[in-house]
Write an enzyme that holds these catalytic residues in place. Sequence first.
Site, mmCIF file in Angstrom:
data_model
loop_
_atom_site.group_PDB
_atom_site.id
_atom_site.type_symbol
_atom_site.label_atom_id
_atom_site.label_comp_id
_atom_site.label_asym_id
_atom_site.label_seq_id
_atom_site.Cartn_x
_atom_site.Cartn_y
_atom_site.Cartn_z
ATOM 1 C CB THR A 42 -22.318 7.104 38.312
ATOM 2 O OG1 THR A 42 -22.394 5.778 38.799
ATOM 3 C CG2 THR A 42 -23.527 7.884 38.748
ATOM 4 C CG LEU A 43 -18.890 12.080 35.493
ATOM 5 C CD1 LEU A 43 -19.725 13.012 36.345
ATOM 6 C CD2 LEU A 43 -17.431 12.399 35.638
ATOM 7 C CD GLU A 66 -24.953 0.814 43.337
ATOM 8 O OE1 GLU A 66 -24.297 1.766 42.883
ATOM 9 O OE2 GLU A 66 -24.582 -0.363 43.247
ATOM 10 C CB SER A 78 -18.328 18.816 42.127
ATOM 11 O OG SER A 78 -18.474 17.554 41.532
ATOM 12 C CE LYS A 211 -23.230 -6.600 21.123
ATOM 13 N NZ LYS A 211 -23.449 -7.946 21.618
ATOM 14 C CD GLU A 306 13.530 19.241 31.452
ATOM 15 O OE1 GLU A 306 14.079 20.260 31.018
ATOM 16 O OE2 GLU A 306 13.959 18.101 31.254
#
Lengths: 559, 101
Positions: A42-43, A66, A78, A211, A306
């Site tokens: 969806t994004l 949906e 966001s 494809k 590190e």
Amino acid sequence: MGETRGISKSPTGIDGFDDLTLGGLPTGRPTLVCGSAGCGKTLFASTFLLNGAREFDEPGVFVTFEERPVDIVSNVASLGFEMDKLMEEGKIWIEHIAVDPAELAEIGEYDLEGLFLRLELAIEQVGAKRIVLDTIESLFSAFTNPAILRAEIRRLFDWLKDRGLTTVITAERGDGSLTRQGLEEYVSDCVLLLDHRVHNQISTRRLRIVKYRGTAHGTNEYPFLIDQEGFSVLPVSSLGLNHKVHEERVSSGVPDLDVMLTGGGFHRGTSVLVSGVAGSGKSSLAACFADAACRAGEKALYFSFEESAAQTVRNMHSIGIDLQRWLEAGTLRHIAARPTFYSLEMHLAVMLREVQKFRPALVVLDPISAFIGNADRLEVQSMLLRMVDFLKSNGITAVFTHLMHSQEGATETDVGLSSLMDAWILLLNREANGEFNRELYLLKARGMAHSNQVREFIMSDDGIKLTPPYLGEGGALTGSARRMEEAKTRRAEVARRAEVQRLADVIETRRRKARAEIEALQAEMDADEMELRRMKADEETYLSQAASDRDEMEKSRRA
Amino acid sequence: MIEDMTGAASPPEALKLVLYVAGQTPKSLAAIANLERICAETGPGKYVVEVVDLKKSPQLAREHNIVAIPTLVRQLPTPIRKIIGDLSDREKVLVHLKIGE
């Protein structure tokens, strides 16, 4: 954009994706984006649509089967998209098509003309060029007659194509097939697969172009990111070996090291490998490089796997390098991330993105060996290869530190990296006479004449210094052994000088004696010559006297 | 576009039905014919029927969330019930319309 011959393409505005597909999605054709739940379908679709409306002047319709429109707006908010603003401007329309099977009975023949009418209305309303159907498969749970549904979906795709709408259809991944309802059979132009995999508890998102009819495209799996900046794909494998070559030199920050290279310093765009055992000074040397770049007014990017930024700053302070001021000035960026934080691909992706954003002249990766613990060697190698290629093609000097576990076979790195690198600095930590001393050796420097000597590597308050080691009878010496040997030499020198002085004195005395003898003989000879001259004079006097006496006698006889 | 098929004033217990069609397609025409027959057979005055042609006013499809054509919506009494299809099975239609009564 991309290839204009063949099919035309609509850019998605997604970082990297448009490069990968040489332009974007096929214009006026449907593209199927499939993947399992939560993998970013969806994004992807909304980014394509919103970028179209915002940047490419192609208004769009988002058809949601949906989610409610308010949810979609807040989801993309966001990520910095002001979808509601675009909707107010009439560039985006969200069409919510909710079908509740509970309130629906099917009696006899029907079609989905209502859907078509609503789409047409929405498309005309904004003058849409792009449309997203998210996800049309929901219809299969709402309507019980699959034959009608399939015929209508086929008709819908043809209808969208006829209208020249660039369409993105999302679909959930099915077992053994790309989509649950076999939607791929209706979409033959472009199929993308998004994947979200977890390996060793580290998740990676990947995108693959299954494809893409009528165009060249990358076929690998490409990692992609979803974060506060949205969706970005990193086509990290598409890099070749056609880097620009730089003649310009950059300083390593250690003047003694620069001197070891004919011409002073490394070429810009060189990848330098600094390898050594624990505590041999790899990070310090890398920090010197970064410091030198900042001093030269350039930007440096330091990836630490590190240490945190504060720790690096503190540690480098002890050798007289002030990184804090560069951090504050914004010319140095320090990014600390544990290797286990992301997968390898993701690390690479994050690093590439940071590099692209920050545009540094120098990049430090400290240390690359940190990755080996939780990934396959080949993967690490391929990741670093791509990193090296990427940096090189951008003319960015790179410093990689590598922790070696033993100095035996020091000319082999764990990941077979040496061939990727242009220069290789080996730091050794040798134990002799109860102390460890650091040594630096320039193992390789492509395209540069360089010193073949091992140098002693000394870290002090005022930076790093390299001194030639003492080459004594017992081999090269460093540390106190070197200092002892040097003292010994100094003492021997003093003794030798005294001996020479003594010999010189003896000779001087002898010379003086000889000179005295010469003078005595000369005096003797002078006396002899004087005697001879006197005798000669006497002889002449006698002869002339004799002659005058004879004359006298002759005169007297005649007289 | 909206026509009252019964013409009578709606009694309080009447069912309010709306039939959504799209133009003069065979399915739409069949649905209209089937609904007329059902209404006539079960007694005039029991139903208040509206026929809406969405081809002429597509925004109503959006407003009333219509996807399939033809769709018959029972607006009253609540809850709303929807029947899609050409209403060719009279018994089924009656069963679905009476549910909730």
